[in-house]
Design an enzyme around this catalytic site. Structure first.
Site: not given
Ligand code: NAD
Length: 294
Positions: A55, A99, A122
């Site tokens: 990412k 994450q 997200d």
């Protein structure tokens, strides 16, 4: 059956990322700062480390600045919440990504709730999930469902009116994807671990999307001739990355199928880049309107 169309995620990702890079170049050449994404990794899970590195690398290539926070697995929920709070207030941070999964002792729900919805790239905050339910364009759609939507669009596969069967009802993929496919006017069936007779459902799918993490769960006799098969699963078997779909046998029956790796994976990262750009533009716009006020 002819060879299926291989739905590679690389080609659409390259195209979309090129457009993102161009847009960022244009915006920054007029004097604006670059978009910024904060990435928080808690602990040393090797798979998570790889995802995070990918990412960050992808951000750099399109001109998004990333701020990486590697935190010890011993960190408390409160300490993690403090880091998120600091990032919520930092001007140059447009998006915050924590994450997942987090270590067991950390309250994941609290952490998701603590991210400002405007920085929740997200798309896991209930405010953004709610916007997905309500079909509101100004929220953030979770990156993997968004990536799958973009993949289907790229290959001109329209879910409208189709029977879409999703196997896996997880919070990150299956559940938000079912809402997005409803948004796209598909007839959606969601299967999960408690589904009786999975095959009965999968056989009816025009588009079958599997997101379980069970290697080779989807076999040749479970799909309809000519179905589109999207494999989200990522598992490691004998050191090799495999998906949920028994690709070699299923491909003969499918009209189109994603490879693993190289299918949904790159599209997920592309979804994240798009969400970060969206967060940036929203904040830049809000900032310029607020500074124009007397
Ligand atoms: P999860 O654990 O949250 O959800 C798994 C779902 O699968 C659950 O709803 C469970 O009921 C269902 N399931 C498990 N075994 C089943 C079975 N035998 N039959 C039917 N349903 C079954 O997982 P998740 O976070 O949604 O991730 C799912 C998979 O997708 C994992 O392999 C993950 O690594 C992968 N993933 C890939 C990407 C990508 O970019 N390609 C992104 C996110 C997740």
């Amino acid at each position: 059956m002819n060879d299926p169309l291989i739905l590679s995620g690389k080609e659409p990702s390259q195209k979309i990322r090129g457009e993102i890079r161009k847009e960022i170049e244009e915006l920054t050449s007029s004097g604006l700062r670059r978009p910024g994404l904060a990435v928080i990794l808690v602990g040393d899970d090797p798979a998570s480390q790889i995802y995070v590195n990918n990412k960050i690398k992808a951000c750099k290539k399109v001109g998004i600045e990333s701020f990486f926070y590697k935190l010890s697995s011993n960190i408390t929920t409160e300490e993690l919440l403090e880091t998120v709070a600091e990032l919520n207030s930092r001007e140059e941070v447009d998006g915050i990504l924590v994450q997942l999964p987090l270590p067991e002792h950390i309250d994941q729900e609290e952490v998701i709730l603590s991210i400002h919805p405007d920085k929740d790239v997200d798309g896991f905050h209930p405010q953004n999930m709610g916007k997905l339910v309500a079909r509101m364009e100004n929220g953030f759609i979770p990156c993997t469902p968004l990536g799958i939507d973009l993949l289907l669009k790229h290959y001109r596969i329209d879910p409208k009116g189709k029977d879409v069967v999703i196997v896996g009802a997880g919070f990150i993929v299956g559940r938000p994807l079912s809402l997005l496919m409803l948004w796209r006017d598909a007839t959606v069936t969601v299967c999960h671990i408690h589904t009786r007779d999975l095959k009965k459902h999968t056989l009816g799918a025009d588009i079958l999307i599997s997101a379980t993490g069970v290697p080779h769960l989807i076999k040749e006799d479970m799909i309809k001739e000519g179905a589109v098969v999207i494999d989200v699963g990522i598992s490691k078997v004998d050191g090799k990355i495999v998906g949920d779909v028994d690709f070699e046998n299923v491909k003969h029956k499918a009209s189109a199928i994603t490879p693993v790796p190289g299918g949904v994976g790159p599209m997920t990262v592309t979804g994240l880049l798009l969400n970060t750009l969206k967060a940036y533009k929203k904040r830049i716009k809000a900032h310029s309107t607020s500074t124009m006020k007397p």
